[in-house]
Design a protein around this motif. Structure first.
Motif, mmCIF file in Angstrom:
data_model
loop_
_atom_site.group_PDB
_atom_site.id
_atom_site.type_symbol
_atom_site.label_atom_id
_atom_site.label_comp_id
_atom_site.label_asym_id
_atom_site.label_seq_id
_atom_site.Cartn_x
_atom_site.Cartn_y
_atom_site.Cartn_z
ATOM 1 N N PRO A 98 0.968 -1.301 0.161
ATOM 2 C CA PRO A 98 0.186 -0.085 0.132
ATOM 3 C C PRO A 98 0.725 1.150 -0.016
ATOM 4 C CG PRO A 98 0.104 -1.081 2.160
ATOM 5 C CD PRO A 98 0.655 -2.127 1.323
ATOM 6 N N LYS A 99 0.383 2.390 -0.704
ATOM 7 C CA LYS A 99 1.033 3.781 -0.738
ATOM 8 C C LYS A 99 1.391 4.315 0.708
ATOM 9 C CE LYS A 99 -0.627 5.120 -5.309
ATOM 10 N NZ LYS A 99 -0.925 6.129 -6.071
ATOM 11 N N GLY A 100 0.604 3.889 1.483
ATOM 12 C CA GLY A 100 0.546 4.546 2.928
ATOM 13 C C GLY A 100 2.010 3.894 3.599
ATOM 14 N N LEU A 101 2.423 2.654 3.105
ATOM 15 C CA LEU A 101 3.885 2.076 3.626
ATOM 16 C C LEU A 101 4.863 3.013 3.577
ATOM 17 C CD1 LEU A 101 5.695 0.206 4.622
ATOM 18 C CD2 LEU A 101 5.912 -0.963 2.251
ATOM 19 N N GLY A 122 -0.167 -2.134 10.170
ATOM 20 C CA GLY A 122 -0.797 -3.493 10.064
ATOM 21 C C GLY A 122 -2.216 -3.371 9.333
ATOM 22 N N GLY A 123 -2.727 -2.250 9.846
ATOM 23 C CA GLY A 123 -4.236 -1.979 9.142
ATOM 24 C C GLY A 123 -4.088 -1.810 7.576
ATOM 25 N N LEU A 124 -3.069 -1.260 7.236
ATOM 26 C CA LEU A 124 -2.777 -1.205 5.698
ATOM 27 C C LEU A 124 -2.759 -2.381 5.083
ATOM 28 C CD1 LEU A 124 -0.455 1.884 5.472
ATOM 29 C CD2 LEU A 124 -3.072 1.766 5.172
ATOM 30 N N TYR A 125 -2.371 -3.690 5.665
ATOM 31 C CA TYR A 125 -2.294 -4.930 5.202
ATOM 32 C C TYR A 125 -3.299 -5.735 5.409
ATOM 33 C CZ TYR A 125 2.489 -3.933 3.638
ATOM 34 O OH TYR A 125 3.574 -3.394 3.027
ATOM 35 N N PRO A 150 -7.137 -7.760 1.296
ATOM 36 C CA PRO A 150 -6.865 -9.231 1.009
ATOM 37 C C PRO A 150 -5.659 -9.273 -0.116
ATOM 38 C CG PRO A 150 -9.436 -8.976 0.851
ATOM 39 C CD PRO A 150 -8.716 -7.558 1.321
ATOM 40 N N GLU A 151 -5.427 -8.134 -0.956
ATOM 41 C CA GLU A 151 -4.542 -8.234 -1.947
ATOM 42 C C GLU A 151 -3.146 -7.867 -1.263
ATOM 43 O OE1 GLU A 151 -6.437 -3.911 -2.205
ATOM 44 O OE2 GLU A 151 -6.964 -6.040 -1.799
ATOM 45 N N TYR A 152 -3.049 -7.460 -0.002
ATOM 46 C CA TYR A 152 -1.679 -7.281 0.844
ATOM 47 C C TYR A 152 -1.369 -8.021 1.816
ATOM 48 C CZ TYR A 152 -2.293 -2.497 -1.636
ATOM 49 O OH TYR A 152 -2.687 -1.603 -2.304
ATOM 50 N N GLN A 153 -2.333 -9.014 2.133
ATOM 51 C CA GLN A 153 -2.115 -9.666 3.463
ATOM 52 C C GLN A 153 -0.785 -10.809 3.259
ATOM 53 O OE1 GLN A 153 -5.895 -11.841 4.037
ATOM 54 N NE2 GLN A 153 -6.740 -10.256 5.169
ATOM 55 N N ASP A 154 -0.569 -11.227 2.103
ATOM 56 C CA ASP A 154 0.687 -12.054 2.023
ATOM 57 C C ASP A 154 1.879 -11.505 2.274
ATOM 58 O OD1 ASP A 154 -1.113 -14.135 1.461
ATOM 59 O OD2 ASP A 154 -0.928 -14.361 -0.618
ATOM 60 N N GLN A 155 2.069 -10.049 1.916
ATOM 61 C CA GLN A 155 3.104 -9.592 1.984
ATOM 62 C C GLN A 155 3.240 -8.669 3.543
ATOM 63 O OE1 GLN A 155 5.523 -9.021 -0.314
ATOM 64 N NE2 GLN A 155 4.345 -10.800 -1.359
ATOM 65 N N HIS A 207 -3.885 8.436 2.644
ATOM 66 C CA HIS A 207 -3.300 7.037 2.353
ATOM 67 C C HIS A 207 -3.704 6.108 3.205
ATOM 68 C CE1 HIS A 207 -1.770 8.300 -1.482
ATOM 69 N NE2 HIS A 207 -0.829 9.277 -0.727
ATOM 70 N N TYR A 208 -3.819 6.387 4.647
ATOM 71 C CA TYR A 208 -4.292 5.537 5.706
ATOM 72 C C TYR A 208 -5.337 5.895 6.431
ATOM 73 C CZ TYR A 208 0.242 8.390 6.680
ATOM 74 O OH TYR A 208 1.141 9.630 6.515
#
Length: 550
Positions: A9-12, A129-132, A135-140, A196-197
């Motif tokens: 996610p961009k917020g990272l 952690g909330g950004l991940y 579903p599309e980010y959970q594996d990362q 972004h967050y």
């Protein structure tokens, strides 16, 4: 036209740079705080290493104790973004306040930093952690925390260089003020990434079984404060070695009881993940007790027992940017050390001084002493604090690649197993320092700086196996409404470990042979690793049941 979605996610990236500057300020302050306290020559406090270690350990303990309150308030009342903003501003004021003279200014400033970190530290990790959660980010998620952790260490790597330049050229106060400027930059960057967050900043109301805020403050926070005060004031003799240690331990007990009550009051669904997290918290205390000695025991080793003479080719460039300490044979007012660099102190705990040569020369063969008109150029001691973050920056991509390589082959260790191996590797780092002790004949001669570099390199690998994995595990297993509170529990474990690091470091002068100091650390780390090994099957089952992955 097709588009490729980012793996992260961009917020990272905004959180990465916010945390980078926040850690720049924090580690700049930590790089010089111990040296400032023991300095009896150039405007420091001039107190003994034992007292300075106790103060240092108490400060970093309380810094990581307050996230319990900050995480709780963020979860239920303030939200993460407001909490992070409040924390950053308080810390900036505190760092600048350390530049002011007087004990009162220092006490108030340390208090602001402690409170500010409580609001900032757990909540920026929780927000990540909330950004991940998508579903599309959970594996990362593990990789995201590794990247975030590298941001922490970019700031930590830069900080000692700035600290060295400012304290060598302008004095301690300017260095502390620079930490405040860095913190303000972190807050500004955080505000710039607000959009972004925004969606991840969601209040999590308490369940029917959860304590209300009023009840938590009345039966946990207030008793913790009262117990701490009683531990400091009323106990006639020290139970745990010093008034500050007594105050911390007694004050922490109600909070530890509260975390135990989270498990007893939890629903059947939440009991196992909370139990797993509490078990991990208890074990990683040992890691932080060893790791945080970089600011005390390892700084002492760098200052007095390490050959810090700078290579000829570096003297000019390093001197031009104020990162060199010069030592000659001139007689000056210096601390009254014995042959083991133990200082004599007066009734108030202040270091007694005498007329003599620089203490650095005490265990340097006279044939290597500087000749008249040509002083020795030494690497500033605080620059050794950059070694660990340098290796984090260097090794993080390799560790991420290593785990990805294993993941593709179905052989990646579970998150608890990574933490276990982190403790084993940490034990190995202490054995490197045992080698340094014997190489320098227990301090009779100076040892090569490469021993410290090697120890930091090894413990950094252990850190990368353990610390970001712990943050990821909290995010994976915590019940959603308790995520920031459980992140506060991770930092409570860090806090207790930090305090223990100060207790262990304060015993430095009591070890006639320093190898035993490092062997005690080694044994502690191996016992902690063995404890996780015994729980490994149980922990893996919980992680698998809760997340579908190990």
């Amino acid at each position: 036209m097709s588009t490729t979605k980012s793996k992260h996610p961009k917020g990272l990236y905004y959180l990465f740079f916010s945390e980078m500057w926040e850690r720049f300020g924090f580690y700049l302050m930590l790089a010089i705080f111990f040296l400032y306290m023991i300095d009896a020559q150039n405007g420091g406090l001039g107190i003994s290493k034992e007292s300075a270690s106790d103060i240092f350990g108490t400060f970093i303990a309380f810094v990581y104790l307050t996230p319990f309150v900050g995480g709780l308030l963020a979860d239920r009342v303030l939200g993460y973004r407001l909490s992070i903003s409040i924390g950053g501003i308080l810390m900036a004021i505190g760092y600048v306040g350390l530049a002011l003279p007087g004990d009162l200014a220092m006490i108030v400033s340390l208090g602001l930093i402690i409170i500010g970190n409580g609001f900032f530290k757990p909540n920026i990790s929780t927000l990540l952690g909330g950004l991940y959660s998508a579903p599309e980010y959970q594996d990362q998620k593990d990789t995201g925390y590794n990247i975030f952790y590298m941001g922490i260490n970019v700031g930590a790597f830069i900080a000692p260089f700035v600290a060295s330049y400012l304290r060598n050229n302008y004095g301690w106060g300017y260095a502390f003020a620079a930490a405040g400027v860095g913190m303000l930059l972190g807050v500004i960057i955080f505000w710039l990434g607000n959009k972004h967050y925004k969606e991840a900043d969601v209040l999590k109301p308490a369940n029917a079984n959860d304590m209300s805020l009023t009840r938590i403050f009345s039966i946990v926070i207030l008793p913790a404060v009262i117990a701490g005060v009683l531990g400091w004031v009323l106990i006639p003799s020290n139970v745990f070695g010093s008034d500050s240690t007594d105050a911390f331990i007694f004050g922490a007990i109600p909070i530890m009881v509260f975390y135990g009550s989270l498990w007893t009051r939890a629903s059947s669904e939440d009991k196992k993940p909370i139990a797993a997290l509490l078990s991990i918290f208890a074990v990683v205390i040992v890691f932080w007790a060893i790791f945080k000695q970089n600011g005390t025991a390892l700084t002492t080793w760098a200052e007095y027992y390490t050959d810090r003479e700078m290579a000829d080719g570096l003297r000019g460039p390093a001197g031009a940017i104020g990162m060199v300490q010069e030592v000659d044979q001139s007689v000056a007012t210096v601390p009254d050390y014995d042959q083991n660099f133990r200082a004599r102190t007066d009734a108030e705990g202040k270091v007694i001084t005498k007329e003599g040569v620089a203490p650095y020369l005490n265990n340097l063969p006279e044939q290597n002493w500087p000749v008249e008109g040509k002083p020795l150029s030494l690497i500033s001691t605080e620059l050794f604090q950059s070694i660990n973050p340098f290796f984090v920056i260097l090794l993080t991509p390799l560790v991420v690649w290593f785990f990805a390589f294993l993941r593709k082959r179905g052989k990646e260790p579970s998150t608890p197993a990574k933490i276990m191996w982190g403790l084993v590797i940490t034990a190995m780092s202490t054995l490197v320092m045992v080698g340094a002790v014997f190489a320098g004949m227990n301090g009779a001669e100076k040892s090569s700086a490469m021993w410290l570099v090697g120890s930091y390199a090894v413990i950094t690998i252990g850190e990368l196996f353990l610390s970001p994995m712990g943050l990821s595990l909290v995010s994976k297993l915590s019940p959603p409404r308790l995520t920031a509170l459980m992140m506060g529990g991770w930092f409570l474990a860090t806090s207790i470990g930090n305090k223990l690091s100060g207790v262990l470091a304060s015993m430095w002068d009591k070890y006639d042979h320093k190898a035993f100091f490092f062997l005690v650390n080694c044994i502690g780390s191996l016992l902690a690793a063995f404890a996780i090994f015994l729980m490994l099957k149980w922990l893996r089952q919980i992680v698998l049941a809760h997340t579908g992955k190990n």
